[in-house]
Design a protein around this motif. Structure first.
Motif, PDB file in Angstrom:
ATOM      1  N   TRP A  33       0.844  -1.181   0.000  1.00 31.35           N
ATOM      2  CA  TRP A  33       0.000   0.000   0.000  1.00 31.35           C
ATOM      3  C   TRP A  33       0.875   1.224   0.000  1.00 31.35           C
ATOM      4  N   LYS A  35       1.310   5.480  -2.014  1.00 31.79           N
ATOM      5  CA  LYS A  35       1.190   6.281  -3.234  1.00 31.79           C
ATOM      6  C   LYS A  35       2.478   6.312  -4.030  1.00 31.79           C
ATOM      7  N   GLU A  36       3.569   5.880  -3.446  1.00 34.74           N
ATOM      8  CA  GLU A  36       4.840   5.871  -4.176  1.00 34.74           C
ATOM      9  C   GLU A  36       4.917   4.581  -4.978  1.00 34.74           C
ATOM     10  N   SER A  49       0.902  12.791  -4.744  1.00 33.55           N
ATOM     11  CA  SER A  49      -0.436  12.250  -4.477  1.00 33.55           C
ATOM     12  C   SER A  49      -1.391  12.491  -5.639  1.00 33.55           C
ATOM     13  N   TYR A  52      -0.676  10.113  -8.437  1.00 29.20           N
ATOM     14  CA  TYR A  52      -1.107   8.758  -8.058  1.00 29.20           C
ATOM     15  C   TYR A  52      -2.615   8.634  -8.246  1.00 29.20           C
ATOM     16  N   ALA A  53      -3.366   9.653  -7.820  1.00 32.12           N
ATOM     17  CA  ALA A  53      -4.824   9.649  -8.001  1.00 32.12           C
ATOM     18  C   ALA A  53      -5.170   9.600  -9.487  1.00 32.12           C
ATOM     19  N   ASN A 110       0.697  -2.686  -6.563  1.00 31.90           N
ATOM     20  CA  ASN A 110       0.153  -1.680  -5.663  1.00 31.90           C
ATOM     21  C   ASN A 110      -1.294  -2.052  -5.345  1.00 31.90           C
ATOM     22  N   GLY A 112      -3.807  -0.267  -4.267  1.00 28.00           N
ATOM     23  CA  GLY A 112      -4.779   0.674  -4.817  1.00 28.00           C
ATOM     24  C   GLY A 112      -5.051   0.411  -6.286  1.00 28.00           C
TER      25      GLY A 112
END
Length: 148
Positions: A33, A35-36, A49, A52-53, A110, A112
């Motif tokens: 987990w 964002k990197e 961020s 990443y979104a 990842n 996400g």
């Protein structure tokens, strides 16, 4: 004796063309987990961020488009076999290309990315493949898509 002592100290491995050592470039081999991440392209989305979104939105939308292409009917009845075959081939190539892009995004490991890829396919199926949006009656002999 000093020469032997000098050989015992090893220098760190040289950085490659990106300025990263081999240890920094190592891929994750388990889900993680954060964002990197590096998704689809070298250095993208990086540690920001917002990027990443954006990457998550892109993967989500690609999943929806793959499902839409799986159930769309773009070939008009009465089209020649050659024209219909060329359109089918183009649609198939786009669908498979996008599906492979989603798969490559998943290879970032990842968590996400995994969740939005599954969600994108699920939402796409809900809207384009399920009976929710197509109605409760589905005739089994009716062609439901241009692609097999």
């Amino acid at each position: 004796m000093d020469q032997d002592h000098d050989h015992m100290h090893m220098s760190p491995p040289p950085a490659n063309s990106t300025g990263m050592s081999p240890m920094e470039m190592m891929m994750h081999m388990t889900f993680y987990w954060g964002k990197e991440a590096e998704i689809l392209f070298s250095g993208w989305p990086g540690a920001r961020s917002g990027m990443y979104a954006l990457a998550l939105i892109v993967v989500f939308v690609m999943g929806i488009i793959v499902e839409w292409l799986s159930y769309c009917r773009l070939i008009k009845p009465g089209s020649t076999h050659v024209a219909a075959g060329l359109v089918q081939t183009l649609l198939h190539a786009i669908r498979i290309g996008l599906a492979y892009m989603v798969m490559l995004a998943l290879m970032s490991f990842n968590g996400g990315v995994f969740l939005v890829a599954v969600a994108g396919h699920a939402v796409g199926f809900l809207f384009f493949g399920s009976r929710v949006c197509r109605g409760s009656k589905m005739v089994s002999l009716e062609k439901t898509s241009d692609l097999p």
